[in-house]
Design a protein around this motif. Sequence first.
Motif, PDB file in Angstrom:
ATOM      1  N   GLY A   1       3.303 -34.770 -96.089  1.00  0.00           N
ATOM      2  CA  GLY A   1       4.557 -34.064 -96.267  1.00  0.00           C
ATOM      3  C   GLY A   1       4.289 -32.574 -96.285  1.00  0.00           C
TER       4      GLY A   1
ATOM      5  N   ARG B   1      10.771 -28.813 -92.585  1.00  0.00           N
ATOM      6  CA  ARG B   1      10.290 -30.026 -93.241  1.00  0.00           C
ATOM      7  C   ARG B   1       9.595 -30.909 -92.205  1.00  0.00           C
ATOM      8  NH1 ARG B   1      15.188 -28.669 -95.243  1.00  0.00           N
ATOM      9  NH2 ARG B   1      15.423 -28.577 -97.514  1.00  0.00           N
TER      10      ARG B   1
ATOM     11  N   SER C   1       7.409 -34.639 -91.868  1.00  0.00           N
ATOM     12  CA  SER C   1       7.028 -35.917 -92.443  1.00  0.00           C
ATOM     13  C   SER C   1       6.185 -36.635 -91.383  1.00  0.00           C
ATOM     14  CB  SER C   1       8.302 -36.701 -92.781  1.00  0.00           C
ATOM     15  OG  SER C   1       8.032 -37.818 -93.546  1.00  0.00           O
TER      16      SER C   1
ATOM     17  N   LEU D   1       8.619 -35.931 -98.635  1.00  0.00           N
ATOM     18  CA  LEU D   1       8.328 -35.982 -97.195  1.00  0.00           C
ATOM     19  C   LEU D   1       7.112 -36.854 -96.898  1.00  0.00           C
ATOM     20  CD1 LEU D   1       8.983 -32.223 -96.458  1.00  0.00           C
ATOM     21  CD2 LEU D   1      10.339 -34.141 -95.565  1.00  0.00           C
ATOM     22  N   ALA D   2       6.091 -36.784 -97.753  1.00  0.00           N
ATOM     23  CA  ALA D   2       4.891 -37.611 -97.569  1.00  0.00           C
ATOM     24  C   ALA D   2       5.231 -39.090 -97.730  1.00  0.00           C
ATOM     25  CB  ALA D   2       3.807 -37.194 -98.545  1.00  0.00           C
TER      26      ALA D   2
ATOM     27  N   ALA E   1       6.972 -40.348 -94.775  1.00  0.00           N
ATOM     28  CA  ALA E   1       6.039 -40.495 -93.651  1.00  0.00           C
ATOM     29  C   ALA E   1       5.317 -41.833 -93.710  1.00  0.00           C
ATOM     30  CB  ALA E   1       5.029 -39.348 -93.654  1.00  0.00           C
TER      31      ALA E   1
END
Length: 128
Positions: A20, A31, A33, A119-120, A123
């Motif tokens: 992220g 942003r 991901s 975001l991580a 992902a």
Amino acid sequence: MIEVYIDGASAGNPGLSGAGIFIKGNGVVERYSIPLGHMENHEAEYHALIKALEICIEKGYRVVSFRTDSQAVNRAIEKEYAKKGYALLLETALHLSRQLDLFFMKWVPSSENKAADELARAAIRKNK
């Protein structure tokens, strides 16, 4: 100055992982991901740093301040040393960081890194 918040996450250790990256500054908010496949959590943290550095270089950001909640990655950058399993990843990150005019890294508590963490985690779900 551009501020870059990074986080790596794994579903299991090792497990499916993601990076992220949250970038803000100069009127910009970005942003990212990025699914990373199967790896350990610390490995994902390094990959998040490397991906973020690549993005900054590609975008032409020259003065960049990174924030991470990974004490291991922060210490490795400060000391320019990582244990054998992460030495190549650190070497890659250091090489990329030297392409910037100014590069700073600061450890922040997880509570200040929520955008990158979300975001991580997103992902991880993008891995196929």
